[in-house]
Motif scaffolding. Structure first.
Motif, PDB file in Angstrom:
ATOM      1  N   ILE A  58       0.841  -1.212   0.000  1.00 42.59           N
ATOM      2  CA  ILE A  58       0.000   0.000   0.000  1.00 42.59           C
ATOM      3  C   ILE A  58       0.868   1.251   0.000  1.00 42.59           C
ATOM      4  N   ALA A  59       1.926   1.247   0.815  1.00 45.32           N
ATOM      5  CA  ALA A  59       2.819   2.407   0.855  1.00 45.32           C
ATOM      6  C   ALA A  59       3.498   2.622  -0.496  1.00 45.32           C
ATOM      7  N   LEU A  60       3.924   1.547  -1.150  1.00 46.96           N
ATOM      8  CA  LEU A  60       4.576   1.667  -2.457  1.00 46.96           C
ATOM      9  C   LEU A  60       3.598   2.145  -3.528  1.00 46.96           C
ATOM     10  N   ILE A  61       2.357   1.688  -3.445  1.00 49.26           N
ATOM     11  CA  ILE A  61       1.347   2.158  -4.408  1.00 49.26           C
ATOM     12  C   ILE A  61       1.141   3.663  -4.262  1.00 49.26           C
ATOM     13  N   VAL A  62       1.096   4.134  -2.994  1.00 47.95           N
ATOM     14  CA  VAL A  62       0.956   5.580  -2.760  1.00 47.95           C
ATOM     15  C   VAL A  62       2.147   6.339  -3.334  1.00 47.95           C
ATOM     16  N   VAL A  63       3.360   5.808  -3.147  1.00 40.56           N
ATOM     17  CA  VAL A  63       4.562   6.454  -3.687  1.00 40.56           C
ATOM     18  C   VAL A  63       4.508   6.485  -5.218  1.00 40.56           C
ATOM     19  N   CYS A  64       4.093   5.365  -5.812  1.00 40.80           N
ATOM     20  CA  CYS A  64       4.002   5.308  -7.279  1.00 40.80           C
ATOM     21  C   CYS A  64       2.993   6.325  -7.815  1.00 40.80           C
ATOM     22  N   ARG A  65       1.839   6.416  -7.174  1.00 41.04           N
ATOM     23  CA  ARG A  65       0.799   7.344  -7.640  1.00 41.04           C
ATOM     24  C   ARG A  65       1.206   8.803  -7.425  1.00 41.04           C
ATOM     25  N   THR A  66       1.958   9.049  -6.365  1.00 38.45           N
ATOM     26  CA  THR A  66       2.292  10.437  -6.011  1.00 38.45           C
ATOM     27  C   THR A  66       3.495  10.964  -6.789  1.00 38.45           C
ATOM     28  N   ILE A  73       6.077   8.621  -9.029  1.00 40.31           N
ATOM     29  CA  ILE A  73       6.610   7.939 -10.214  1.00 40.31           C
ATOM     30  C   ILE A  73       5.697   8.101 -11.421  1.00 40.31           C
ATOM     31  N   MET A  74       4.394   7.827 -11.255  1.00 42.33           N
ATOM     32  CA  MET A  74       3.473   7.920 -12.393  1.00 42.33           C
ATOM     33  C   MET A  74       3.379   9.345 -12.948  1.00 42.33           C
ATOM     34  N   PRO A  75       3.244  10.382 -12.086  1.00 39.40           N
ATOM     35  CA  PRO A  75       3.232  11.749 -12.649  1.00 39.40           C
ATOM     36  C   PRO A  75       4.518  12.090 -13.399  1.00 39.40           C
ATOM     37  N   LEU A 109       6.827  13.010 -18.751  1.00 40.04           N
ATOM     38  CA  LEU A 109       7.922  12.712 -19.674  1.00 40.04           C
ATOM     39  C   LEU A 109       7.417  12.193 -21.017  1.00 40.04           C
ATOM     40  N   LEU A 110       6.438  11.248 -20.969  1.00 42.64           N
ATOM     41  CA  LEU A 110       5.966  10.587 -22.191  1.00 42.64           C
ATOM     42  C   LEU A 110       4.580  11.042 -22.621  1.00 42.64           C
ATOM     43  N   GLY A 111       3.904  11.780 -21.748  1.00 44.95           N
ATOM     44  CA  GLY A 111       2.563  12.233 -22.075  1.00 44.95           C
ATOM     45  C   GLY A 111       1.527  11.159 -21.776  1.00 44.95           C
ATOM     46  N   ASP A 112       0.241  11.562 -21.843  1.00 44.23           N
ATOM     47  CA  ASP A 112      -0.858  10.626 -21.577  1.00 44.23           C
ATOM     48  C   ASP A 112      -1.163   9.819 -22.833  1.00 44.23           C
ATOM     49  N   THR A 113      -0.182   9.000 -23.222  1.00 39.57           N
ATOM     50  CA  THR A 113      -0.297   8.158 -24.419  1.00 39.57           C
ATOM     51  C   THR A 113      -0.331   6.702 -24.012  1.00 39.57           C
TER      52      THR A 113
END
Length: 746
Positions: A440-448, A450-452, A457-461
């Motif tokens: 759960i903590a890693l998912i929060v880190v990814c959403r906050t 890494i994903m943004p 960088l690559l756009g919403d493609t």
């Protein structure tokens, strides 16, 4: 710095420290806890006492007091490791729950009867439900009762009470803001707190002991102090950012460090810091003492003091009995909890800062704390006499019932098979909880973060979304697979199979639960990237593939997970492993273990050559640590004294046989040893025994003393023979009442 008056800060600090020093010396001479001296010093420095100068700014003292709370709770965490909390957790939690709920209910009822409002009554119940760890620790130390049987369980209850206090502060804040009790908010706060506690302990226990072991040779005392305090304040900051109190963060970091081999060293290094800032905190509490309010509410103060004493005795004793403790141990624990202290002040400060607490309650609580602090040593000493009196008047059937319940509760009635199943299921549940929190903590880190970053960088493609999914699954995936891996060891499976009790139903149930959890977590990762339907279908497919990968390639995956878990368990048990030598495997079955000599060890006072440890016990003594000094490969003339740390090399069985002898402590004797100690001191020219032989010194008759050894020339210990003649400068290692021994010093 604009708006900051350094002169007032220095003058205020100088005033309170000077008054604190004088007051504590006076209270030490009166044989009273120094905490009371600090409270008196605070009163003398407050505007309520006009005969002396008062502090210029209460904000200055409040700042130092907050630092004092942090350092106090950090040192408190160092007193009790996470491993010990696990060992006594169930019993301690139940006992603390009974005490806290009982005292809160009693305090709420008393508050309503006194005419306080709903919120004030709840805060009053919270304030009188928390015993003072600091005061109890000081009282037990002064009474020389730290080694008694009831003390470890009592400390466990106090630690759990402190955890409850943190939860209580979150709940009370919610109640104060809403003026009502909302179950959803309380449950959410408790779940949030549980999540962060598990995450902090997991990450801290996995990383910090490992780093200490790797860089230990480069860390001096100065650096260790900086590292320890830095970790403490870093956790405090993280706790505040997470929405919790600074006190919680300090306690958590102390508990994490308590499990490391550096715990004693850190505790020794921060002791002066704790004493300084702890003094400021208690002095700030004393500033809240208002004689006018206390005079007006003396009847309320007396009533609350009686409620605290009687309530703590009743609920503390009942809580201990409910967890299977003998009546004597239960009463000793209950009688030692008869006071309130630091957390009561912290809760009162919370209510005051929120503007919901009646201004008269704070000085009332301080007065109750002072009264109960004075009475604590008395009630601790009266526990055994009260038990003896109660034992005589209780019906025999009741005593048999209590003793029988205690014995049944303490003795395991499970057979080996049931115990094995319990171990497997418990390990599975712990693994699932810990890995779930990490995921759960890693998912929060990814959403906050890494994903943004990838999206920018690559756009919403399509490529950007796929990259986000792959990166997040690569981070979370190993922990999801860890949940799927079986929790049963091969040796356990073989043992269950040989006993004829292997049933595939529990394994199937655990596998199904793990599979469902893995699908839920994968779906949670993909939910923000793809539509819900696609995320769920992909999660099911990936979950099945993960399960197949575990079944097809179990060896490398299991080995990797097993090594990580072994490292984690080793870090939790680091201090215990050092004591038993479990992790210090040298060659074959030989281990290097460190054990502390107890007061009742049969080796005390004996020369090593007379003990012949190698032939009698099969152990090799490689060094002795005494008063911070190492004695590697000690000679046969060296003697063993209580408090020595022996480094021995032996097999695991030999170490386990040796530990009870070396660490022997007598906790069954009813009499108090507060005036009977093992001490050492040098004798001067005017000592009445200088020039006399031991047989003519009449140490036993005139001073009630037993001479263990005489030390000359630093490392020369002389056996006390009748013809031994005392010389000026000799250091006597002697047992007796320090008051009766004082004339010997000359």
């Amino acid at each position: 710095m604009e708006g900051f008056d350094i002169n007032s800060l220095i003058s205020d600090l100088a005033l309170i420290l000077v008054l604190g020093a004088v007051a504590t010396i006076v209270f030490k001479m009166l044989k009273q806890p120094v905490v009371l001296g600090y409270i008196v010093a605070g009163f003398l420095a407050s505007p309520h006492f006009t005969l002396l100068p008062s502090i210029a700014s209460e904000a200055n003292i409040e700042f130092w007091a907050q630092i004092g709370i942090i350092v106090l709770l950090f040192s408190l965490g160092l007193e009790f490791s996470f491993k010990k909390l696990i060992d006594v957790g169930g019993s301690a939690i139940l006992t603390a729950l009974i005490i806290v709920l009982g005292m809160m209910s009693l305090g709420f009822i008393v508050g309503r009867c006194l005419g306080y409002g709903f919120v004030n009554s709840i805060f009053l119940g919270g304030m009188i439900s928390m015993s003072s760890t600091t005061i109890i620790l000081k009282a037990l130390t002064d009474l020389n009762m730290r080694q008694r049987r009831f003390v470890p369980m009592t400390f466990a209850v106090l630690i759990v009470e402190d955890l409850f206090a943190v939860v209580m502060m979150v709940i009370l804040s919610s109640i104060a803001l809403n003026n009502s009790v909302k179950g959803e908010e309380m449950l959410g706060s408790i779940l949030k707190l549980s999540f962060f506690l598990i995450m902090w302990f997991t990450v801290g226990i996995f990383m910090i002991p490992t780093l200490f072991k790797r860089f230990r040779r480069y860390i001096s005392d100065e650096q260790m102090l900086i590292i320890a305090m830095g970790l403490c304040f870093a956790m405090v900051l993280f706790s505040i950012i997470s929405g919790f109190s600074a006190a919680l963060g300090a306690f958590v970091m102390g508990s994490i460090l308590a499990g490391t081999i550096e715990a004693e060293r850190i505790e020794r290094l921060i002791s002066p810091v704790k004493d300084l800032f702890g003094a400021v905190f208690f002095i700030s509490v004393g500033m809240m003492v208002n004689p006018t309010v206390m005079t007006q509410h003396w009847s309320v103060i007396a009533l609350l003091a009686v409620v605290v004493i009687i309530g703590m005795i009743v609920f503390g004793t009942f809580g201990m009995l409910a967890t299977g403790q003998p009546l004597k141990v239960a009463m000793e624990s209950g009688f030692s909890l008869t006071q309130i202290g630091e957390f009561s002040f912290i809760i009162a400060t919370l209510g005051t800062s929120l503007g919901v607490l009646d201004k008269s309650i704070y000085p009332i609580i301080v007065a109750v704390s002072v009264i109960t602090t004075f009475t604590t040593p008395f009630f601790i000493k009266q526990a055994v006499p009260c038990y003896n009196a109660l034992y005589k008047i209780l019906p025999k059937s009741w005593t048999r019932l209590l003793n029988g319940y205690s014995q049944n509760a303490s003795e395991s009635e499970m057979n080996d098979t049931r115990r094995m199943w319990k171990s497997v299921v418990s390990r599975y549940l712990v693994r699932v909880i810990i890995y779930s929190v990490i995921i759960i903590a890693l998912i929060v880190v990814c959403r906050t973060y890494i994903m943004p970053f990838i999206t920018n960088l690559l756009g919403d493609t399509a490529l950007g979304r796929l990259t986000c999914a792959v990166a997040a699954l690569a981070i979370v995936g190993p922990f999801i697979i860890s949940i799927i891996l079986p929790s049963v060891k091969r040796s356990e499976y073989d043992q269950l199979k040989s006993s004829g009790s292997v049933s595939f139903v529990p394994f199937v149930v655990m596998s199904i639960i793990s599979g469902i959890l893995s699908i839920i977590f994968i779906a949670a990762v993909l939910q923000g990237i793809y539509p819900s339907a696609i995320a769920i279908v992909a999660a099911v497919v990936l979950g099945i593939l993960a399960l197949i990968s575990v079944l097809v390639l179990p060896t490398p995956l299991r080995k990797r997970v097993t090594n990580i878990e072994k490292r984690f368990i080793s870090n939790i048990n680091e201090r215990e492993n050092r004591r038993t030598g479990h992790e210090h495997n040298l060659v074959s079955d030989l281990h290097l273990a460190y054990m502390t000599v107890g007061h009742d060890c049969p080796f005390v006072g004996e020369k090593l050559r007379n003990l012949d440890l190698r032939s009698r016990y099969g152990v090799n003594l490689v060094n002795i640590q005494r008063a911070g000094k190492q004695h590697p490969v000690p000679s046969g003339d060296m003697r063993i004294f209580p408090g020595d740390v022996l480094g021995v090399i032996a097999t695991e069985d030999q170490i386990q046989r040796m530990l009870p002898l070396v660490e022997a402590q007598n906790d069954t004797v009813d009499v108090s040893y507060s005036d009977f100690k093992f001490v050492h001191f040098a004798i001067g020219e005017n000592s009445p025994i200088v020039g006399k032989a031991l047989e003519n010194a009449n140490l036993r008759e005139n001073h009630g003393a037993l001479l263990v050894a005489v030390q000359r020339n630093e490392d020369d210990y002389i056996s006390p023979t009748p013809g031994l003649v005392f010389r000026a400068g000799d250091i006597l290692w002697i047992v007796g009442d320090p008051k009766q021994l004082a004339p010997l010093k000359g």
